[in-house]
Design a protein around this motif. Structure first.
Motif, short mmCIF file in Angstrom:
data_model
loop_
_atom_site.label_atom_id
_atom_site.label_comp_id
_atom_site.label_asym_id
_atom_site.label_seq_id
_atom_site.Cartn_x
_atom_site.Cartn_y
_atom_site.Cartn_z
N VAL A 57 54.09 -21.02 2.17
CA VAL A 57 52.94 -21.29 3.04
C VAL A 57 51.99 -20.10 3.04
CG1 VAL A 57 52.24 -21.64 5.43
CG2 VAL A 57 54.15 -22.94 4.49
N VAL A 58 52.54 -18.89 3.14
CA VAL A 58 51.69 -17.69 3.12
C VAL A 58 50.95 -17.59 1.79
CG1 VAL A 58 51.75 -15.16 3.07
CG2 VAL A 58 53.08 -16.40 4.78
N ALA A 59 51.65 -17.88 0.68
CA ALA A 59 51.01 -17.81 -0.63
C ALA A 59 49.87 -18.82 -0.74
CB ALA A 59 52.04 -18.06 -1.73
N VAL A 60 50.08 -20.02 -0.21
CA VAL A 60 49.02 -21.05 -0.26
C VAL A 60 47.82 -20.61 0.57
CG1 VAL A 60 48.45 -23.39 0.48
CG2 VAL A 60 50.57 -22.96 -0.77
N VAL A 61 48.08 -20.05 1.75
CA VAL A 61 46.98 -19.57 2.59
C VAL A 61 46.21 -18.45 1.90
CG1 VAL A 61 46.43 -18.43 4.77
CG2 VAL A 61 48.09 -20.29 4.72
N LEU A 62 46.95 -17.51 1.30
CA LEU A 62 46.28 -16.41 0.62
C LEU A 62 45.49 -16.89 -0.58
CD1 LEU A 62 49.09 -13.67 0.70
CD2 LEU A 62 47.08 -13.86 2.17
N ALA A 63 46.05 -17.87 -1.32
CA ALA A 63 45.34 -18.40 -2.49
C ALA A 63 44.02 -19.06 -2.09
CB ALA A 63 46.23 -19.41 -3.22
N ALA A 64 43.98 -19.63 -0.90
CA ALA A 64 42.75 -20.27 -0.43
C ALA A 64 41.68 -19.26 -0.04
CB ALA A 64 43.06 -21.19 0.75
N ARG A 65 42.07 -18.00 0.11
CA ARG A 65 41.13 -16.97 0.56
C ARG A 65 40.59 -16.12 -0.58
NH1 ARG A 65 41.33 -15.95 6.03
NH2 ARG A 65 40.69 -13.79 5.69
N ARG A 66 40.92 -16.45 -1.80
CA ARG A 66 40.43 -15.65 -2.93
C ARG A 66 39.88 -16.56 -4.02
NH1 ARG A 66 43.66 -15.42 -7.49
NH2 ARG A 66 45.71 -16.39 -7.29
N ASP A 67 39.03 -15.99 -4.85
CA ASP A 67 38.50 -16.71 -6.00
C ASP A 67 39.52 -16.71 -7.13
OD1 ASP A 67 36.09 -17.21 -4.73
OD2 ASP A 67 35.20 -15.33 -5.47
N LEU A 68 39.39 -17.66 -8.01
CA LEU A 68 40.25 -17.72 -9.18
C LEU A 68 40.07 -16.46 -10.02
CD1 LEU A 68 42.22 -19.60 -10.74
CD2 LEU A 68 40.25 -20.34 -12.09
N GLY A 69 41.16 -15.80 -10.33
CA GLY A 69 41.11 -14.57 -11.11
C GLY A 69 40.94 -13.32 -10.28
N ALA A 70 40.62 -13.48 -8.99
CA ALA A 70 40.45 -12.32 -8.11
C ALA A 70 41.77 -11.98 -7.42
CB ALA A 70 39.35 -12.60 -7.08
N ALA A 71 41.75 -10.99 -6.55
CA ALA A 71 42.95 -10.55 -5.85
C ALA A 71 42.58 -10.12 -4.45
CB ALA A 71 43.63 -9.40 -6.60
N LEU A 72 43.57 -10.08 -3.58
CA LEU A 72 43.32 -9.69 -2.20
C LEU A 72 43.39 -8.19 -2.01
CD1 LEU A 72 45.35 -12.49 -0.40
CD2 LEU A 72 42.88 -12.32 -0.65
N LEU A 73 44.22 -7.50 -2.81
CA LEU A 73 44.28 -6.05 -2.71
C LEU A 73 43.18 -5.44 -3.55
CD1 LEU A 73 48.13 -5.38 -2.93
CD2 LEU A 73 46.68 -5.50 -0.89
N PRO A 74 42.50 -4.42 -3.06
CA PRO A 74 41.41 -3.80 -3.84
C PRO A 74 41.95 -3.10 -5.08
CG PRO A 74 41.90 -2.48 -1.90
CD PRO A 74 42.70 -3.75 -1.76
N VAL A 75 41.19 -3.15 -6.13
CA VAL A 75 41.58 -2.50 -7.37
C VAL A 75 40.98 -1.09 -7.40
CG1 VAL A 75 39.58 -3.37 -8.65
CG2 VAL A 75 41.66 -2.73 -9.89
N ARG A 76 41.77 -0.15 -7.91
CA ARG A 76 41.28 1.23 -8.02
C ARG A 76 40.41 1.35 -9.27
NH1 ARG A 76 43.19 5.98 -10.38
NH2 ARG A 76 45.01 4.88 -11.18
N LEU A 77 39.18 1.76 -9.09
CA LEU A 77 38.25 1.86 -10.20
C LEU A 77 38.65 3.00 -11.12
CD1 LEU A 77 34.85 1.27 -8.38
CD2 LEU A 77 36.25 -0.38 -9.63
N GLY A 78 38.50 2.77 -12.40
CA GLY A 78 38.83 3.81 -13.37
C GLY A 78 37.61 4.66 -13.70
N ARG A 79 37.77 5.52 -14.70
CA ARG A 79 36.69 6.38 -15.13
C ARG A 79 35.62 5.57 -15.87
NH1 ARG A 79 38.17 11.87 -16.33
NH2 ARG A 79 36.95 11.66 -18.23
N ALA A 80 34.41 6.10 -15.86
CA ALA A 80 33.33 5.43 -16.59
C ALA A 80 33.56 5.50 -18.10
CB ALA A 80 31.99 6.07 -16.23
N THR A 81 34.13 6.60 -18.57
CA THR A 81 34.46 6.76 -19.99
C THR A 81 35.90 7.22 -20.11
OG1 THR A 81 33.70 9.06 -19.97
CG2 THR A 81 32.09 7.36 -20.60
#
Length: 520
Positions: free
Chosen positions: A247-271
């Protein structure tokens, strides 16, 4: 939920080889354990001696869980104490594979464009994993019941295995919603599994903190008490936890776009750093986490195995049948040599698991579409492939050296067990070569390398204990290794295994050089 059953059929079709393989292969292990227990401890006195020696051993309890009695069923349930962890791992990986991996590969977007509901894919993956765990539990239960143990206890044993798988299928479903990639989802799921094992071990080994085991789904499987006054109500905990997770997974899936995630991603270096501008540096970046996890986990197991060595030695001195089982697994005539050599065989099989995973990274990069941009540069196919194969060749050596040292340190032998651990490398390299061969010639079936490892595991553990025919046992490369410590090292079989590994690996790289990339 529209289209759930159609997607479930698709999941089962894609796993039509892998799923039956792990279900049947793993279900044979408890039956083999029971046969070896009845052969090693044929009377009540010998079983009671085993119980007296091991029930109060903190190290054994940490590894296998509590031992509730001296009957054959009690000893079987205790010997299978780690099986819930294995089933939980398989279940969560199955769910992640058919959810987050599908998104990452772009296939979820294609199926979602048809007449399929938003949550059908997630539910289908969970149903497939839970169904597989249920079938495994029933096969295990009826398999051991057919050997004469009480049916109620056998059903509780199988239900405990299925229970762990169900709960971690739900954990995998939640983890798939949190991270941007399948690798991160697997990492979160495995982290939860490790935490559950630690809580179970801490609760079982500490009388004052026994409540900790009730916080762990692995602990629930033990608290069912197979063959010791079954507590069927514990199953309700697992069913509730599984349903809540889904149930939690279904609720979380409804709150995000396809291919996206709920936890923020750490940005890498520009180069990229200068140290990352080569195929070898990229392979190290991709492989280092896996290598670290395998090394730490096996080193911890080595500490446990080395710590219980003296207890096992006492058990083997008093029981000739047990000593014979360890002697057939490896080692010479000395009691401790036989135990340690058998332990090194187990570590060799585990290191082969890392070798297979490191090799199949080639296929994972290809399927994910990351191999093409690399190969579009000056990097050649052979060089790109060999950078990953190098980790599958040298990585197991590092893992085995660390594990041998940890086992020796706990046993009090320092570096003395490192050569015995490294003696497993030729057989490990055979698995590496076969995995490369499958990736080159049959990329769609490269995951069959895991099936080969499961077969070798079955031959080396169950087949050896049950005295199968030597010709059949000889299929496993681990049967041709010197049994160290205590045995005599012979270079001939090791060289033949290395030659087989080289020929298989070279053939696979040659096929990879000539075929299309990617192959869907």
């Amino acid at each position: 939920m529209t289209g759930t059953w159609a997607l479930l059929r698709l999941v089962l079709r894609r796993d039509r080889l892998l799923m039956p393989l792990w279900i049947v292969g793993l279900a044979l292990a408890p039956a083999g354990y029971l046969s070896s227990i009845e052969a090693a401890y044929p009377d009540a006195a010998s079983r009671q001696h085993f119980y007296d020696l091991n029930a109060s051993s903190a190290t054994f309890v940490v590894r296998n869980g509590p031992l509730y009695g001296a009957a054959p069923g009690n000893l079987l349930a205790w010997q299978c104490g780690f099986v819930p962890v294995v089933v939980g791992l398989i279940a969560l990986l199955t769910v992640v594979r058919h959810t987050r991996t599908e998104e990452e590969a772009g296939r979820r977007e294609l199926t979602g464009a048809t007449v399929v509901g938003r949550h059908a894919g997630l539910v289908a993956a969970v149903l497939a994993a839970c169904g597989a765990c249920l079938v495994f539990g029933l096969l295990t239960a009826f398999g051991v019941a057919a050997q004469g143990v009480p049916l109620a206890g056998a059903l509780a044993l199988g239900a405990g295995f299925a229970l762990a798988g169900w709960v971690f299928a739900g954990v995998g479903a939640v983890a798939a919603q949190l991270t941007w990639g399948a690798g991160g989802a697997r990492g979160h799921g495995i982290g939860a599994l490790v935490l559950a094992f630690v809580l179970r071990a801490a609760g079982d080994s500490s009388g004052s903190a026994g409540w900790l085991a009730w916080l762990s789904p692995i602990g629930w499987a033990h608290r069912l008490r197979p063959f010791a006054g079954e507590r069927w109500w514990v199953l309700a905990l697992g069913v509730f936890a599984t349903g809540s997770s889904v149930v939690v997974a279904v609720v979380l899936a409804a709150r995000r776009d396809l291919g996206a995630a709920l936890l923020p991603v750490r940005l890498g270096r520009a180069t990229a750093k200068a140290s990352l501008r080569s195929p070898l540096a990229l392979a190290w970046r991709l492989q280092r986490g896996t290598l670290l996890v395998w090394t730490l986990c096996l080193a911890l197991v080595g500490l446990l195995m080395g710590g219980v060595a003296q207890n096992v030695a006492g058990l083997m001195r008093d029981n000739r049948a047990v000593a014979d089982v360890f002697s057939r697994m490896g080692g010479g005539g000395a009691v401790m040599d036989a135990y340690l050599a058998g332990t090194m065989t187990l570590f060799g099989l585990a290191a082969a698991g890392y070798a297979v995973q490191a090799t199949l990274k080639l296929r994972a990069e290809e399927v994910a579409g990351r191999a093409e941009p690399v190969l579009a540069t000056a990097a050649g196919r052979v060089g790109w492939a060999l950078t990953h194969v190098m980790f599958a060749v040298l990585g197991p050596a590092f893992v085995l050296a660390a594990t041998g040292w940890a086992t020796g340190a706990a046993y009090g032998n320092g570096l003395g067990l490192v050569p015995a651990a490294l003696a497993q490398l030729p057989a490990v390299w055979v698995l590496t070569g076969l995995a490369v061969l499958l990736t080159g010639f049959l990329p769609r079936y490269s995951a069959a390398a895991w099936g080969l490892l499961a077969g070798f595991l079955l031959l080396s553990l169950v087949g050896t204990a049950l005295r199968w025919n030597d010709v059949v046992l000889g299929i496993s490369p681990f049967q041709h290794l010197p049994r160290l410590p205590g045995g005599t090292f012979s270079a001939g079989p090791a060289l033949w295994l290395v030659l087989i590994a080289v020929v298989a690996g070279a053939s696979g790289v040659f096929a990879l050089r000539r075929r299309d990339i990617p192959v869907g």
